[in-house]
Design an enzyme around this catalytic site. Structure first.
Site, PDB file in Angstrom:
ATOM      1  N   ASP A  48      -9.361   2.912  -5.189  1.00  0.00           N
ATOM      2  CA  ASP A  48      -9.075   4.317  -4.879  1.00  0.00           C
ATOM      3  C   ASP A  48      -9.788   5.288  -5.808  1.00  0.00           C
ATOM      4  O   ASP A  48      -9.908   6.465  -5.488  1.00  0.00           O
ATOM      5  CB  ASP A  48      -7.565   4.574  -4.994  1.00  0.00           C
ATOM      6  CG  ASP A  48      -6.807   4.013  -3.804  1.00  0.00           C
ATOM      7  OD1 ASP A  48      -7.351   4.052  -2.698  1.00  0.00           O
ATOM      8  OD2 ASP A  48      -5.684   3.525  -3.997  1.00  0.00           O
ATOM      9  N   HIS A  89       4.663   4.034  -3.528  1.00  0.00           N
ATOM     10  CA  HIS A  89       5.491   5.123  -4.055  1.00  0.00           C
ATOM     11  C   HIS A  89       5.963   6.083  -2.965  1.00  0.00           C
ATOM     12  O   HIS A  89       6.925   6.825  -3.164  1.00  0.00           O
ATOM     13  CB  HIS A  89       4.715   5.898  -5.129  1.00  0.00           C
ATOM     14  CG  HIS A  89       3.391   6.419  -4.645  1.00  0.00           C
ATOM     15  ND1 HIS A  89       2.297   5.599  -4.559  1.00  0.00           N
ATOM     16  CD2 HIS A  89       3.013   7.635  -4.212  1.00  0.00           C
ATOM     17  CE1 HIS A  89       1.275   6.302  -4.099  1.00  0.00           C
ATOM     18  NE2 HIS A  89       1.683   7.527  -3.877  1.00  0.00           N
ATOM     19  N   ASP A 123       0.838  -1.194   0.000  1.00  0.00           N
ATOM     20  CA  ASP A 123       0.000   0.000   0.000  1.00  0.00           C
ATOM     21  C   ASP A 123       0.873   1.244   0.000  1.00  0.00           C
ATOM     22  O   ASP A 123       1.903   1.288   0.667  1.00  0.00           O
ATOM     23  CB  ASP A 123      -0.900  -0.008   1.243  1.00  0.00           C
ATOM     24  CG  ASP A 123      -1.862   1.166   1.267  1.00  0.00           C
ATOM     25  OD1 ASP A 123      -2.815   1.157   0.470  1.00  0.00           O
ATOM     26  OD2 ASP A 123      -1.640   2.090   2.067  1.00  0.00           O
TER      27      ASP A 123
END
Length: 1335
Positions: free
Chosen positions: A430, A332, A329
């Site tokens: 998302d 980045h 999760d």
């Protein structure tokens, strides 16, 4: 447990999220260990951002209470005017109240007073800190207190210096400082105002999305539950005023519990931690904040936050114990070193852990950083990121599969850049709901598009049920509906096969699984029109295809008019069945109403689906016709009648039965080369005659000279036979007519599956190239014709398969033939090659590349009394003639005609390319053929078949003698060559060419003649001197001299108008006035000739002692008297004279140095001795390394090592050796033979040997290094081995990548490409191969 039950009973593996970047704000452990987050104690740089965050919270309460209504800012924000009011309130009320700029400023009067005291005390600046440079430095307060910044007083004292120590001058200085500090404070104020302006913009952007945007959540009035903006920091205390909160800044025990929330920053560098010092993300309100999570602070390693690392390690171990995979999760924003550590822990527990991640880096290069560092299995990609049908189809092509008709990749192949493996989702949790952005009807066709991707695919719960809104993973509290196979359509609490698009999704998932399991790894995407995309999945083994035609509905058909006319489709092959056809249709069960207890979907839509039906039973297809596109390419034309928006139809397609059988037979014959072709192969019931023998058996009959024709032969070689290399219109001509020409092109095309390459297009368009390859060989006689017939028979099959498959199968045949040919070639070579590395084998292939027999014999005839001389029937006269291979100097410039064979080049290359590769008989024939041309005691440079020979070089005869020595040493019973008969073309210097066999001598007599001539002295004028044989040389240059100096034993000769060594560039420019002047005459005693002559004389002394050579010396006339010079005396004289004459000593008082004023490099060996231009003797060039290899006894070890170190430092380039010291005034490393200007040293390539880096000397340098390193100790030897490996690795890389599969003649400085160089040179390949042999 449930996970294990899913695996065993449902064959499902389970993946769960792992979250390393943040934790829930209400986690008990983070309250107990606030050091694990970014708080105002361990991260004081966040204090200004916290102050702003609290001010915005109080702004929320005031707006909610209606205190700004009078300023046009109500609690319910619904218009642009309300947004403008927020901007005004923030600038007029909020920022003046919190005074953020004070955190970045200096308290001016306090700093001035401190400075005043220092001046009064007479303090001086610390110059070790200031470096004597002016410029005031302000130090940011690391605790970020108001007016906490300080002045670097050393810089102040350096910058503001009073004229005297008087109070007036001191006060004047203080005023200067005060003025400068006020200016700096003003600058900091301006920076903070810019941050504030950005913060306002970000706040307004957030408010716009959350309260005004149609696609936003529409939060309604501002309340404490729905604040103006999400808070950036936790505040675990009771409500208090803003003033009271500001007092908390001085209470560390309270501030350590104010923790920064996590989130993400649009367009930020994902490798940068936005919460660390140096980032202003929190202050500028650029964070898209997750108000329920706290960002974790790991530091650089476990020592920075022990509890956090231990806690997360335990969490990772538990997760990996129970789950088969993890989703990283917020990958980045997770620090790379943290993710690396934790995944290592996880893989210790579960070695086959499946790792997926979703990255928002905006860069595939950055994606690959995460993928390679973390070992990510799949990156999550999303169809919802596509703005239209065309882009959605492009994503399918981008994220998986080879193109249809892709090449069969070898097991060992070059690495090429690629994108990370994808897990392609129709939508992720998302992102916004597709129904809101597109339409409900688009769900099915977009799912079909995703399912046809050749990669992992997935979805999110709610998509298939047609839930018309985003399901919040944070705020949603309702249940998902249960499964019930008989669920009524109107049920909100249950779903079944007729709910939403579930039935269609089930069929699509089955199809996706089938395509993966059965190897449908090739993909083709066809954009039929603006809304229709056709995706083909193809199996490269069976050549079956599945074609899915999807009509998307990005726009709602109720408000958008779609074209009723659907264009027909042309599907190559035979349609076997309709796998499925499905449409999203409306039904009358009521409309969607959001349920209070269950996350329900839209009941008014369902899927109408049929599976595995005949084409004629389709309701979507109107009609299907068959057309023929070629000999074996059948196409079905499909017309549609009910391909409405929201529809999908998938066809199973096979090749035409005839083509299918042909492909099976092709694969059958190819399976002899690789098991990859066994699947799908069909035995040939009636094989053609040409294919009844295995290709390996046919190849075993070819000689290496035949292999030269099969594999190589450049354009000029082929043209000599009346042919040429194949040229692709609009592109270029292949480097070779043989298979290597094709292999070099496909070496780039194949790994990239570049089916759009002009060569592939040429193959699809016609059979010209196919016919060229086979016809070129069938036109010849003997075994080559049989190989050509084998290729022709294989190509006959290729011509009867669909054209889009021809590049793939043509390449498969090409690779199979090529590798079989290489195996057969290597079997004819020495054990050194057969057992050698791939590098050795590549270099040895240079022997096949360079050694061939042309239409016209290049070598003079050998004695008829000699055994094992090859003969053929002349293609011109029809008579029997000798057909010995000759060695080309280089390709393409020195490959045919009289310019093919050069004495010097031949014998520099002969040991490496012929003796070491085991071509002993052919090497013998070349040695004896050149022996027959001996004249004036010299071997010709330009051979010209002997009749057009030029005897203008002093070194070729010594290279010839070195090769005879190498032959005698290397070949079993090699000394027998000395007794071989030589048919002399010129038994006397002035005679006309004799007929073959007219005068014959044993080779040892020819050797003796060469040595005696040098001892006596050689002096003659070239025949036909003048422009006829050399249009540039001056008259004096045609006079050739060579002799042994009685004083030293050195072979000396030449003059300043000719060049008798390998550095033989003659000036050609009239404009620059260098025409007729050699750039490098190297007259006198050239160092390599001295070394080669020492090697030869030492050798004959040894031969005579063994009774293998009948002469122990030679008679000469000196000063009218006959003398007998023994070879033993000559050998000793050379040994005694060499270092005294050639060594350039470090000692300024060296008695042997006759011209110390010319020395500009010490610790080297001269390039020549006794040159007409004395300074030339002292030039640093690589030639002395040749003598080190052939006559190492001439050198003392320490001196040799010093000279080699200088050569390494000054001359060694990436691939070759600089031919002149770069410190020399005439050095120029770039060779341009076309340049004609006024520069004497450059015009018309005058600098050919004055700097450009030639490859062949590097072999001698490395061999010399290795030889003397063995005498310098183990450590030095180990270092030398590393050097050799590093240098040779560059040659290997070049050889691998070269379309000529060779090493060039030379490069420009620093290894740059030189367009005037031969692309592959015999002596370059040979000298590197010699290094590997001697290594």
């Amino acid at each position: 447990m449930l996970v294990e039950k899913l695996r065993k009973e449902w064959s499902m593996l389970s993946i769960t999220d792992v979250v390393y970047n943040h934790t829930a704000a209400n986690s008990k452990w983070i309250r107990e260990h606030p050091e694990c987050g970014y708080n105002l104690v361990n991260s004081p740089h966040l204090r200004p951002a916290w102050v702003l965050d609290r001010a915005l919270w109080h702004l929320t309460t005031r707006i909610a209470e209606g205190r700004y209504k009078a300023k046009g800012l109500p609690a319910d924000i619904t218009s642009q005017s309300h947004l403008n009011a927020i901007r005004t309130v923030m600038h007029q009320d909020l920022f003046p109240e919190i005074k953020l700029w004070e955190f970045y400023q200096v308290k001016v009067e306090s700093a001035v007073e401190q400075f005043r005291i220092l001046l009064k005390n007479g303090s001086k600046p610390d110059r070790s800190k200031t470096g004597g440079k002016h410029g005031l430095k302000i130090t940011q307060d690391l605790l970020y207190r108001r007016y906490g910044n300080t002045v670097d007083m050393d810089s102040a004292l350096e910058t503001f210096v009073p004229h005297s120590s008087s109070p007036q001058h001191i006060e004047e200085c203080c005023d200067w400082l005060r003025q400068k500090l006020n200016e700096l404070n003003a600058e900091h104020l301006q920076v903070v105002q810019q941050h504030q302006e950005q913060a306002v913009n970000c706040v307004l952007g957030n408010v716009t999305y959350e309260r005004l945007a149609d696609h936003g959540p529409k939060l309604g009035p501002v309340t404490k539950e729905n604040p103006l903006v999400t808070r950036y920091f936790t505040f675990p205390y009771q409500d208090m005023t803003l003033e009271q909160e500001m007092e908390l800044l001085n209470q560390p025990d309270k501030m350590c519990h104010c923790l920064a929330h996590n989130g993400w920053v649009m367009g930020d560098d994902p490798l940068r931690n936005f919460a660390e010092p140096g980032s202003n993300v929190y202050l500028r309100r650029e964070l898209i904040c997750w108000g329920d999570s706290v960002k974790l602070r790991y530091g650089n390693g476990p020592e920075d936050c022990p509890y956090l690392w231990a806690h997360m390690q335990k969490y990772t171990e538990i997760t990996a114990k129970y789950f088969h995979g993890v989703r990283l999760d917020n990958c980045h924003s997770t620090p790379l070193h943290v993710a690396e550590f934790m995944l290592d822990v996880a893989r210790t527990v579960c070695p086959n852990l499946y790792v997926v991640a979703e990255l928002f880096t905006g860069s595939e290069e950055l994606d690959n950083v995460f993928v390679t560092k973390l070992g990510i299995t799949s990156l999550i990609r999303e169809a919802m990121s596509a703005g239209d049908c065309h882009e959605e189809g492009r994503l399918v092509y981008r994220y998986g599969g080879e193109p249809v008709g892709a090449f069969v990749q070898p097991s060992l192949r070059p690495l090429i850049p690629s994108i990370a493996h994808a897990m392609f989702l129709d939508v992720t949790h998302d992102n916004e709901c597709p129904i809101q952005l597109r339409s409900a009807l688009d769900s099915l066709p977009s799912s079909a598009v995703v399912s046809m991707a050749c990669c992992a695919t997935g979805s999110t719960r709610g998509y298939d049920e047609l839930v018309p809104h985003q399901i919040s993973v944070v705020k949603e509290e309702r249940f998902y509906p249960k499964w019930n196979a008989t669920a009524p359509a109107s049920s909100a609490s249950e779903v079944g096969p007729h709910s939403g698009i579930i039935a269609g999704k089930l069929a699509l998932n089955k199809l996706h699984q089938e395509l993966a399991a059965q190897g449908f790894i090739q993909v083709y995407v066809d954009q039929v029109d603006a809304d229709i995309v056709a995706i083909t999945r193809h199996c490269p083994v069976t050549h079956q295809s599945v074609v899915a035609v999807c009509r998307t509905a990005f726009k709602d058909p109720k408000v958008h008019q779609y074209d009723a006319n659907v264009p027909p489709m042309f599907i190559p092959g035979k349609i076997e069945e309709v796998i499925l056809e499905a449409r999203t249709v409306e039904r009358n069960v009521g409309i969607y109403r959001k349920d209070d207890d269950y996350i329900n979907g839209m009941p008014e839509y369902t899927v109408e689906i049929k599976e595995h039906i005949a084409l004629q039973d389709s309701k979507v297809v109107k009609q299907a016709g068959v057309t023929s596109k070629g000999r074996s390419e059948f196409v079905q034309e499909i017309s549609f009648q009910k391909l409405t928006p929201g529809s999908v139809i998938a066809f199973r397609v096979s090749l035409d039965p005839k083509a299918q059988k042909v492909v099976g037979v092709l694969r059958y014959y190819l399976s002899q080369f690789s098991p990859k072709y066994k699947r799908g192969s069909v035995a040939d019931e009636n094989p053609p005659e040409a294919l009844r023998k295995p290709l390996s058996q046919l190849m075993s009959k070819l000689t290496l000279a035949d292999m030269n024709v099969l594999l190589f032969r450049c354009g000029s070689e082929e043209q000599e036979d009346g042919g040429g290399c194949y040229s692709v219109p609009g592109w270029e001509t292949f480097k070779y007519a043989g298979l290597q020409g094709l292999m070099s092109v496909f070496a780039d095309v194949r790994p990239n599956n570049d089916l759009g390459h002009p060569v592939c297009a040429n193959l699809r368009q016609g059979d010209w190239l196919i016919d060229f390859v086979s016809n070129r060989l069938t036109s010849r006689e003997g075994p080559l014709a049989l190989v050509g017939q084998w290729l022709g028979a294989m190509f006959d099959y290729v011509k009867h398969i669909p054209r889009y498959l021809i590049p793939c199968y043509f390449d498969a045949i090409l690779v199979s033939t090529y590798t079989t040919a290489l195996d057969a070639a290597y079997k004819q070579m020495s054990s050194f090659v057969q057992n050698g590395s791939s590098f050795v084998r590549h270099l040895a292939l240079g022997s096949v590349q360079m050694c061939g027999v042309g239409r016209f014999p290049a070598l003079p005839l050998l004695s008829v009394n000699l055994e094992n001389v090859p003969y053929r029937v002349s293609p011109i006269t029809g008579q029997k003639e000798q057909c010995c291979v000759s060695l080309a100097a280089g390709l393409p410039h020195f490959s045919s005609g009289i310019f093919r064979c050069w004495g010097r080049d031949t014998f520099i290359a002969l040991r490496g390319l012929m003796l070491l590769t085991g071509r002993h008989t052919e090497a013998r024939n070349i040695i004896l053929a050149f022996a027959g041309t001996l004249r004036h005691g010299l071997i010709p440079n330009l051979l010209g078949e002997g009749r057009c020979a030029r005897y203008n070089c002093r070194d070729a005869v010594w290279w010839w003698l070195q090769c005879i020595q190498d032959y005698a040493t290397h070949v079993p019973q090699g000394h027998e060559i000395l007794n071989c008969p030589v048919t002399r073309m010129y038994p006397t210097d002035d005679c006309e060419p004799c007929k073959p066999g007219e005068v014959e001598q044993p080779l040892y007599d020819v050797i003796q003649e060469a040595l005696q001539c040098h001892l006596q002295g050689i002096s003659f004028r070239e025949r036909n001197a003048g422009p006829k044989i050399d249009m540039n040389m001056r008259d004096e240059g045609f006079s050739v001299t060579a002799k042994v100096d009685p004083a030293t034993g050195f072979v000396t000769g030449g003059n300043r108008f000719n060049c008798g060594t390998w550095m033989d560039k003659m000036g050609e420019s009239e404009r620059a006035r260098n025409k007729g002047m050699p750039a490098t005459p190297r007259d006198g005693a050239a160092v390599e000739i001295v070394g080669l002559s020492k090697s030869a004389v030492r050798w004959v002394v040894g031969l005579h002692a063994k009774g293998l050579y009948p002469y122990d010396g030679a008679k000469v006339q000196r000063e009218g008297k006959e003398e007998f010079v023994t070879y033993s005396q000559w050998n000793q004289q050379l040994q005694q004279s060499f270092e005294a004459a050639f060594w350039v000593s470090d000692d300024p008082n060296n008695p042997h140095e006759k011209s110390p004023e010319l020395v500009h490099k010490k610790g080297i060996y001269k390039d020549s001795y006794g040159a007409s231009s004395p300074w030339c003797d002292y030039q640093l060039r690589p030639n002395f390394t040749i003598s080190m290899v052939v006559a190492p006894e001439l050198f003392t070890v320490d001196r040799a090592w010093k000279a080699l170190e200088v050569a390494e430092k000054k001359l060694l380039g990436p691939l070759g050796m600089k031919t002149l010291d770069p410190d020399d005034m005439v050095y120029c490393g770039v060779y341009d033979n076309a340049l004609d200007n006024d520069n004497y040293n450059l015009a018309k390539g005058f600098n050919y040997h004055q700097g450009p880096e030639w490859l062949w000397p590097v072999g001698y340098f490395l061999r010399a290094k290795l030889y003397f390193a063995t005498k310098m100790g183990q450590e030095t030897y180990a270092q030398t081995v590393n050097l050799v490996k590093n240098v040779l690795s560059r040659h290997y890389t070049h050889l691998e990548r070269s379309p000529w599969k060779g090493l060039p003649e030379l490069t420009n400085e620093n290894g740059q490409y030189c367009s005037f160089s031969c692309e592959t040179q015999a002596w370059s390949l040979a000298s590197v191969l010699e290094v590997l042999h001697d290594f």
